[in-house]
Design a protein around this motif. Sequence first.
Motif, mmCIF file in Angstrom:
data_model
loop_
_atom_site.group_PDB
_atom_site.id
_atom_site.type_symbol
_atom_site.label_atom_id
_atom_site.label_comp_id
_atom_site.label_asym_id
_atom_site.label_seq_id
_atom_site.Cartn_x
_atom_site.Cartn_y
_atom_site.Cartn_z
ATOM 1 N N LYS A 11 82.444 -24.507 67.380
ATOM 2 C CA LYS A 11 83.824 -24.101 67.646
ATOM 3 C C LYS A 11 84.823 -25.221 67.394
ATOM 4 C CE LYS A 11 82.729 -20.512 70.902
ATOM 5 N NZ LYS A 11 82.931 -19.909 72.186
ATOM 6 N N ASP A 12 84.366 -26.464 67.384
ATOM 7 C CA ASP A 12 85.296 -27.583 67.244
ATOM 8 C C ASP A 12 85.556 -27.983 65.796
ATOM 9 O OD1 ASP A 12 82.711 -28.505 66.976
ATOM 10 O OD2 ASP A 12 83.067 -30.371 68.048
ATOM 11 N N TYR A 13 84.961 -27.280 64.824
ATOM 12 C CA TYR A 13 85.224 -27.541 63.412
ATOM 13 C C TYR A 13 86.226 -26.552 62.865
ATOM 14 C CZ TYR A 13 81.265 -30.748 62.953
ATOM 15 O OH TYR A 13 80.416 -31.797 63.080
ATOM 16 N N ASN A 14 86.962 -26.994 61.877
ATOM 17 C CA ASN A 14 87.892 -26.124 61.176
ATOM 18 C C ASN A 14 87.082 -25.151 60.318
ATOM 19 O OD1 ASN A 14 90.502 -25.419 60.733
ATOM 20 N ND2 ASN A 14 90.919 -27.015 59.223
ATOM 21 N N PRO A 15 87.295 -23.835 60.423
ATOM 22 C CA PRO A 15 86.516 -22.877 59.640
ATOM 23 C C PRO A 15 86.725 -23.046 58.140
ATOM 24 C CG PRO A 15 87.782 -21.756 61.338
ATOM 25 C CD PRO A 15 88.239 -23.171 61.309
ATOM 26 N N ARG A 34 80.143 -8.964 70.328
ATOM 27 C CA ARG A 34 80.885 -10.220 70.496
ATOM 28 C C ARG A 34 80.473 -10.919 71.792
ATOM 29 N NH1 ARG A 34 85.244 -12.637 68.411
ATOM 30 N NH2 ARG A 34 85.685 -10.883 67.049
ATOM 31 N N GLN A 35 80.350 -10.178 72.875
ATOM 32 C CA GLN A 35 79.961 -10.759 74.160
ATOM 33 C C GLN A 35 78.579 -11.388 74.084
ATOM 34 O OE1 GLN A 35 80.421 -7.387 76.761
ATOM 35 N NE2 GLN A 35 82.591 -7.807 77.154
ATOM 36 N N LEU A 36 77.638 -10.721 73.427
ATOM 37 C CA LEU A 36 76.284 -11.260 73.296
ATOM 38 C C LEU A 36 76.273 -12.590 72.545
ATOM 39 C CD1 LEU A 36 74.236 -8.038 72.483
ATOM 40 C CD2 LEU A 36 73.950 -9.509 74.477
ATOM 41 N N ASN A 40 75.432 -16.344 74.272
ATOM 42 C CA ASN A 40 74.156 -16.958 73.930
ATOM 43 C C ASN A 40 74.206 -18.038 72.856
ATOM 44 O OD1 ASN A 40 72.152 -15.337 75.561
ATOM 45 N ND2 ASN A 40 73.316 -13.710 74.560
ATOM 46 N N THR A 41 75.376 -18.305 72.285
ATOM 47 C CA THR A 41 75.466 -19.311 71.221
ATOM 48 C C THR A 41 76.758 -20.119 71.362
ATOM 49 O OG1 THR A 41 76.707 -17.939 69.671
ATOM 50 C CG2 THR A 41 74.297 -17.729 69.606
ATOM 51 N N PRO A 42 76.832 -21.258 70.677
ATOM 52 C CA PRO A 42 78.087 -22.024 70.631
ATOM 53 C C PRO A 42 78.929 -21.648 69.413
ATOM 54 C CG PRO A 42 76.338 -23.341 69.721
ATOM 55 C CD PRO A 42 75.705 -22.029 70.174
ATOM 56 N N TYR A 43 78.638 -20.530 68.763
ATOM 57 C CA TYR A 43 79.263 -20.161 67.498
ATOM 58 C C TYR A 43 80.724 -19.768 67.640
ATOM 59 C CZ TYR A 43 74.418 -19.739 65.849
ATOM 60 O OH TYR A 43 73.106 -19.971 65.532
ATOM 61 N N ASN A 44 81.473 -20.043 66.586
ATOM 62 C CA ASN A 44 82.852 -19.597 66.455
ATOM 63 C C ASN A 44 82.832 -18.325 65.601
ATOM 64 O OD1 ASN A 44 85.605 -19.363 66.304
ATOM 65 N ND2 ASN A 44 85.859 -21.003 64.810
#
Length: 70
Positions: A11-15, A34-36, A40-44
């Motif tokens: 999440k802390d990187y520019n997409p 989206r909630q899952l 369960n992940t650190p994904y953006n």
Amino acid sequence: MIYKVFYQERKDYNPKREQTKSLYLEAESEVIARQLVEKNTPYNIEFIQLLEGNHLEYEKENAEFILTEF
């Protein structure tokens, strides 16, 4: 329903499009999908797409189609 979730690993990187990855997820709705992923992940998460009909069949035949389970 099957959803394809497009995401960045952190999440802390520019997409950047070149770094976008995807996973396939079975969920009752886009909101639950989206909630899952968020739980369960650190994904953006960039985008969540419903796959059905011919589009789903194409993904199953031509992509690395593996359902992610949490």
